[in-house]
Design an enzyme around this catalytic site. Structure first.
Site, PDB file in Angstrom:
ATOM      1  N   ASP A 206     -37.193 -16.413  -3.033  1.00 35.98           N
ATOM      2  CA  ASP A 206     -36.703 -17.111  -1.590  1.00 35.98           C
ATOM      3  C   ASP A 206     -35.004 -16.544  -1.616  1.00 35.98           C
ATOM      4  O   ASP A 206     -34.350 -16.622  -2.165  1.00 35.98           O
ATOM      5  CB  ASP A 206     -36.985 -18.145  -1.313  1.00 35.98           C
ATOM      6  CG  ASP A 206     -36.983 -18.151  -0.536  1.00 35.98           C
ATOM      7  OD1 ASP A 206     -37.507 -17.304   0.903  1.00 35.98           O
ATOM      8  OD2 ASP A 206     -36.014 -19.825  -0.013  1.00 35.98           O
TER       9      ASP A 206
ATOM     10  N   GLU B   5     -36.868 -11.510  -1.048  1.00 28.20           N
ATOM     11  CA  GLU B   5     -36.221 -11.229  -0.096  1.00 28.20           C
ATOM     12  C   GLU B   5     -35.083 -10.844   0.525  1.00 28.20           C
ATOM     13  O   GLU B   5     -33.433 -11.669   0.847  1.00 28.20           O
ATOM     14  CB  GLU B   5     -36.712 -12.794   0.424  1.00 28.20           C
ATOM     15  CG  GLU B   5     -36.956 -12.872   2.456  1.00 28.20           C
ATOM     16  CD  GLU B   5     -35.768 -14.164   2.890  1.00 28.20           C
ATOM     17  OE1 GLU B   5     -36.663 -14.727   3.809  1.00 28.20           O
ATOM     18  OE2 GLU B   5     -35.960 -14.877   1.933  1.00 28.20           O
TER      19      GLU B   5
END
Length: 679
Positions: free
Chosen positions: A389, A418
């Site tokens: 993330d 990400e």
């Protein structure tokens, strides 16, 4: 996370020549067809170099360290260039001159050549200068990689150089990925209020079809603490369904104990949220998935924890001594307190997401360094990789060390980042990021593809789509480009059907109206047609086509939380689902789509065209997003659409004549060719 998008303007040459200028972009310019007098650069005034032509730069795109790169420029003889110099600089360094030597004639032009060999991985930039009788000119990057001759230095060309010893695991990019938001995919029982350390009271939905809670509470906060009770056992129950979609990777949004239903506010990295199940359930899922040829990838949220967590313990729900409770806490060094305990760094200023110091040694040991660290523990239990993330908020050395630890535990472990932009040249917090030099990220989420697809289908041009993808292909190492997570919908974006069906007026609605909104029949029909076009592009580009749960079944929804509604079991759009199954089956069985070469051809207006080739087949993808049929000529004598079995055999000396109906996509298997080399 907001996206940044580089905007390119068309050069004067594009304006002069219109569609033909870009149509030539798909053709490879080789030394052989230059020397025969074809003079293929002559259609662009003063163009002397194009980074995407083999006759100008070889090899194409990114290169391994130690690989010599041959640069050739082709000035017109009448300009009378005295000499041309190649300038190369490492990112942030000083340009180094590489003289170019006259190499002979190429049609009506001179050819100058130089070889540059980058010795180490990194990002390099290059441009050319030409000493002309009327002064010095700079040869800089223009639209489509074509050079522009300028009086002052303009945009430089990018050269990505990577470690030749590093190769990301191929199993991911060659297969199909299914993205599950754990609370909303499937439950095997009605949810019951969980108990135990750290568990806060939760709002539980008995009705699977409820709208998620979206209204703020009396304090003006949206708590995200309502749960529908999706479980790991529920996913196991639906593995037959995933198998029918030929899924090879299941990517889960966070599954660890947390206060919120999205679980990006991790409460305990070592415990699966009890509403989802336990370690035994995850092990059973991994084992059963493996028997079906599937792997499991987890979401690693390592930039921040939860306010309600074992480590911060802001509300004292855990038995541990959290950093918020005591300055003597073993977790105190993980967090950045400007004033303990009430002022601390938080992700985007959201107090419920206290940010961690990823350079803290004890935190690194906990996440990936120790033998039973978080990353290693779950890999050992059966998962095959991690999606990081907000990767652009993690230090490069943290990512590199995490990847190394994962590969030590499982040599073919996958690390996905990400990143919403071009990850090869990403600048985050004023620092250039190093993601693809070797040993950092194995893949990133391909948001540039998503943005290009939606822009094209919502009225953009095929030319712009091709340019966006060629920029990515040119900048990424080939192994990474073929390993990308190709998304259209995610938990951070509105549902694909909604994006393709609503207008500006609907986006301005308040949340109460968005919560109840469904596309009216005419708009839904148009959105479904566009979604099929989007899926065809997604499934025929290199990389892993990634389905956000429910998109294939016709789920609609605006931004969070409406994009996170439950999977519509029993109310699926059967026709749309059937289309996805056909597309998935073809993608799964196609070596050409998994590993074949990519080349864009004659992209203009509403008609997108590109070719995927391998030793086994030549596939031509034709997508017409317009409202009128488009005629095109295909270099073949016979072709079959692999989705409908429709055949095309009306050919002459110009090739096969194909009429592409409005809002239609073909994946044509081409047989025979006027060009003996194209098969």
């Amino acid at each position: 996370m907001a996206t940044e998008q580089r905007v390119y303007t068309r050069s004067a040459a594009d304006t002069l020549r219109g569609e033909h200028a870009f149509a030539c972009c798909g053709a490879l310019l080789t030394p052989s067809n230059i020397s025969t007098g074809g003079d293929l650069l002559s259609y662009i005034p003063d163009c002397i170099f194009r980074s995407r032509d083999a006759g100008c730069k070889s090899p194409y795109g990114a290169v391994p360290a130690g690989q010599g790169v041959t640069f050739s420029t082709y000035p017109k003889r009448e300009r009378g260039a005295a000499h041309i110099t190649l300038w190369v600089e490492e990112d942030g360094g000083t340009p180094v001159a590489v003289p170019m030597r006259w190499y002979g004639l190429a049609g009506s032009r001179d050819q100058y050549r130089a070889v540059f060999t980058p010795e180490k991985p990194g990002l390099y930039w290059y441009y050319f200068t030409a000493d002309m009788p009327d002064g010095l000119l700079y040869c800089c990057r223009g639209y489509g990689g074509r050079a522009e001759l300028l009086d002052t230095l303009g945009d430089k060309y990018q050269l990505t150089v990577y470690d030749p010893a590093y190769h990301p695991p191929r199993w991911f990019g060659e297969g199909i990925t299914y993205n599950i938001f754990p609370d909303r995919f499937c439950r095997d029982r009605l949810p019951v209020q969980p108990e135990g350390e750290g568990i806060a009271p939760r709002v539980l939905h008995a009705d699977w079809n409820d709208v998620p809670v979206y209204q703020p509470n009396e304090h003006g906060e949206i708590l995200n603490n309502d749960f529908f009770g999706g479980t790991l056992r529920g996913v196991i129950d639906k593995l037959d369904y995933l198998e029918s979609l030929r899924v090879t990777t299941i990517y889960f949004n966070p599954i660890f104990q947390a206060y919120s239903n999205h679980r990006y506010d991790t409460g305990d990295y070592r415990r699966i949220d009890p509403l989802l199940g336990d370690e035994a359930d995850l092990r059973a899922l991994c084992d059963e998935a493996a028997r079906r040829g599937m792997r499991v990838v987890l979401d690693g949220v390592f930039n921040h924890t939860g306010f309600d967590s074992r480590y911060f313990n802001g509300r004292g729900r855990y038995d541990s001594v959290g950093a918020h409770q005591s300055e003597q806490s073993p977790y105190r060094s993980w967090f950045d307190f400007q004033h303990w305990p009430d002022k601390y760094g938080a992700w985007w200023g959201i107090y419920t997401l206290p940010q961690v110091n990823e350079r803290d040694e004890s935190y690194q040991r906990f996440i990936f360094g120790d033998p039973d660290s978080v990353v290693r523990h779950w890999l050992r239990l059966g998962v095959s990789g991690w999606r990081l993330d907000v990767a652009d908020e993690l230090p490069d050395d943290f990512i590199r060390s995490l990847n190394d630890a994962a590969k030590q535990e499982k040599p073919d472990a996958l690390i996905i980042g990400e990143v919403w932009e071009d990850a090869s040249n990403k600048i985050a917090y004023s620092e250039r990021r190093a993601y693809f030099q070797g040993g950092e990220l194995d893949s990133v989420m391909n948001y540039p593809l998503r943005d290009a697809i939606l822009a094209y289908l919502n009225g953009g041009t095929a030319e712009h789509f091709a340019e966006t993808m060629e920029c990515i292909r040119e900048n990424y190492p080939r192994d990474v480009f073929y390993n990308l997570m190709n998304v259209i919908g995610t938990h951070d974006t509105a549902r694909a059907l909604t994006m393709l069906g609503v207008g500006e007026e609907e986006w301005r609605m308040d949340k109460a109206h968005k919560a109840q909104y469904v596309l009216p029949p005419a708009r839904l029909a148009a959105a479904r047609r566009r979604l099929k076009l989007a899926a065809v592009i997604q499934f025929t580009m290199p990389g892993s086509p990634t389905i956000y749960y429910g998109d294939e079944a016709g789920r609609q929804g605006f931004e969070d939380p409406f994009n996170r509604c439950t999977y519509p079991w029993g109310a699926e759009d059967r026709e749309l689902l059937s289309f996805y199954r056909r597309l998935c089956a073809f993608r799964a069985d196609s070596d050409t789509l998994a590993r074949g070469e990519l080349r864009f051809v004659a992209c203009a207006g509403a008609l997108l065209q590109y070719i995927r080739t391998s030793d086994h087949a030549r596939l031509l993808v034709l997508v017409n997003r317009g409202h009128h049929a488009v005629q095109t000529e295909v270099d073949a004598v016979y072709a079959v659409d692999m989705l409908t079995d429709e055949s095309f055999d009306q050919s002459d000396s110009h090739g096969l004549h194909v009429s592409v109906p409005p809002e239609t996509a073909y994946i044509l298997r081409c047989f025979g060719t006027r060009d003996k080399g194209g098969k």
